[in-house]
Write a protein that holds these residues in place. Structure first.
Motif, PDB file in Angstrom:
ATOM      1  N   LYS A 179       0.833  -1.201   0.000  1.00 17.89           N
ATOM      2  CA  LYS A 179       0.000   0.000   0.000  1.00 17.89           C
ATOM      3  C   LYS A 179       0.871   1.256   0.000  1.00 17.89           C
ATOM      4  N   LEU A 185       1.036   4.151  -3.035  1.00 16.18           N
ATOM      5  CA  LEU A 185       0.892   5.591  -2.854  1.00 16.18           C
ATOM      6  C   LEU A 185       2.104   6.342  -3.403  1.00 16.18           C
ATOM      7  N   LYS A 201      -5.941  11.331   0.233  1.00 11.35           N
ATOM      8  CA  LYS A 201      -5.436   9.968   0.061  1.00 11.35           C
ATOM      9  C   LYS A 201      -6.267   9.200  -0.961  1.00 11.35           C
ATOM     10  N   TRP A 202      -7.594   9.400  -0.958  1.00 11.46           N
ATOM     11  CA  TRP A 202      -8.476   8.705  -1.893  1.00 11.46           C
ATOM     12  C   TRP A 202      -8.144   9.092  -3.329  1.00 11.46           C
ATOM     13  N   THR A 221      -4.673   7.661  -4.415  1.00 11.53           N
ATOM     14  CA  THR A 221      -4.698   6.233  -4.743  1.00 11.53           C
ATOM     15  C   THR A 221      -5.399   5.988  -6.075  1.00 11.53           C
ATOM     16  N   VAL A 227      -5.760  -2.190  -4.923  1.00 13.74           N
ATOM     17  CA  VAL A 227      -6.838  -1.202  -4.985  1.00 13.74           C
ATOM     18  C   VAL A 227      -8.070  -1.717  -4.241  1.00 13.74           C
ATOM     19  N   GLN A 257     -12.618   2.104  -5.486  1.00 18.72           N
ATOM     20  CA  GLN A 257     -11.796   2.611  -6.578  1.00 18.72           C
ATOM     21  C   GLN A 257     -11.843   1.670  -7.776  1.00 18.72           C
TER      22      GLN A 257
END
Length: 437
Positions: free
Chosen positions: A203, A207, A351-352, A355, A408, A412
């Motif tokens: 993760k 990012l 952050k959303w 990503t 993911v 998303q």
């Protein structure tokens, strides 16, 4: 049969971008909001080892950069990932990659707009309240859309100012952080990290792909580069090295200086506050705000030209090619892009959006890397730069992209799947119109 653009089309644009100017353009396209917001997010995932993750992510991205270096060296015209995918796999894949590019480049400036609001909190604590946040985001995007509809000259004239404003606060934070760490070699209040799982590592690297991404934007105007086949590989590798050094040093000083780096909303400003007090934090925050706004301005200036070009070539609805009768700008493309950025910024947090942008990028990165062996067969003598063990690099790059995409989340995935479906419908309509014609 798919249409393959010629490798050496007649020159129509002024080729004014030299080797070092192209290198600077890649650096400017890579360094955006991620470096100001991601250090704390990555520290929250994997703690003190996060500087190592930055270096590892840079090494992984080097494989992708290397594949792009050879693929880009084959073309003299503009287009970037859309052009590469279309040349290798046909019109349908080109349209798919255009939509993925559009999704990634909508989410990226939306993340910048989110971070603008967060850093504005240094001066106005209520900036993140629902109503002020909505008004700020509307103003940010609305003003830039208005300026770009009225003309492109104003945006291009301030590009050098925004470049300097982007790099100066980063160098200042690195300098201040190193000064603090020199006085306290073990850190002011060293954090302790629990065991880091493989999922957390993946993760974090996903990012960080956002932080290293964006270089493909600099490959779009290759029709205006002096020697794109030779200069693109040099620019890509030089910029990647510079960005990796900057990012690693930033991450190092953040986790070394801040007692609780994972919960810092403005990590770079907080490092400056620890080093020299509130004045330093305010200076970094101002520099960050200018950087965010410059990045947002560049996207609203450049990305609508992609949909405009696609419409001109018959791959998008003709409305996107509409030109304002007075200002001579693609006002429909600008308005649609601005509304999408505003919607993504308003509905998703930093952050959303980061990503989502990273996932979209990974998809077209994977396709463009897979294009390398295909183009070697289709255009065997056109590469100005030939990557040693290129097929192995391409396969490794595709696997890296696939492994990161697997991280993911469901929400998303739905957005990406929806974008793919829209692209398929777009392709079907284009194919039907071509057959009817």
């Amino acid at each position: 049969m798919p249409e393959t653009p010629p490798s050496h089309p007649p020159q129509q644009l002024i080729r004014a971008i030299g080797r070092w100017s192209l290198t600077a353009l890649v650096v400017n396209s890579v360094i955006g909001s991620g470096v100001f917001g991601l250090p704390s997010t990555v520290a929250g995932l994997i703690g003190k080892v996060s500087p190592l993750a930055v270096v590892l992510a840079g090494a992984g991205m080097a494989v992708i950069f290397a594949c792009f270096a050879e693929v880009a060296s084959r073309f003299q015209q503009s287009g970037g990932p859309y052009l590469y995918a279309r040349a290798a796999f046909g019109r349908g894949m080109g349209i798919q990659m255009a939509w993925m590019l559009f999704l990634g480049q909508v989410a990226a400036p939306a993340a910048n707009a989110n971070l603008f609001v967060i850093y504005l909190g240094e001066f106005w604590p209520h900036a993140r309240d629902p109503l002020p946040r909505a008004l700020i985001l509307t103003t940010l995007v609305g003003v830039l859309a208005f300026i770009n509809i009225r003309g492109v000259r104003a945006g291009t004239q301030i590009s050098n100012v925004f470049t300097a404003a982007k790099l100066l606060p980063l160098l200042a934070v690195i300098g201040m952080g190193l000064f603090v760490l020199h006085a306290h070699p073990s850190g002011i209040s060293p954090c302790t990290s629990a065991a880091v799982t493989t999922s957390q590592w993946m993760k974090a690297v996903l990012l960080l792909v956002f932080a290293y991404g964006g270089f493909e934007t600099a490959l779009a105007p290759m029709g205006e580069a002096k020697d794109p086949g030779r200069d693109a590989p040099f620019a890509l590798f030089t910029a990647l090295l510079a960005c990796t050094v900057i990012y690693a040093l930033i991450q190092w000083v953040v986790v070394g200086v801040l007692p609780d780096a994972a919960h810092s909303e403005r990590p770079l400003a907080d490092v400056a506050r620890v080093a020299v007090g509130s004045f330093g934090a305010a200076l970094v925050a101002v520099g960050a705000l200018i950087s965010f706004y410059g990045y947002l301005s560049a996207k609203i200036l450049a990305m609508p030209r992609v949909t405009f070009a696609l419409a001109e070539q018959g791959d998008f609805p003709h409305a996107f090619a509409a030109i304002h009768p007075r200002f001579r700008t693609p006002y429909v493309s600008i308005l649609v892009f601005a509304v999408l950025v505003w919607g993504f910024a308003l509905s998703g947090e930093f952050k959303w959006n980061v990503t989502l942008s990273a996932v979209a990028r990974l998809l077209y990165y994977g396709v463009c890397c897979a294009a390398l062996p295909v183009l070697r067969r289709k255009q065997p003598g056109d590469a100005r730069f030939r990557l040693p063990a290129g097929n192995l690099f391409a396969g490794t790059a595709v696997l890296i992209c696939a492994a990161l995409v697997a991280q993911v989340n469901f929400g998303q995935s739905l957005i990406v799947a929806g974008t793919i479906t829209i692209a398929l419908l777009n392709w079907a309509l284009v194919a039907r119109r071509s057959t009817a014609g």
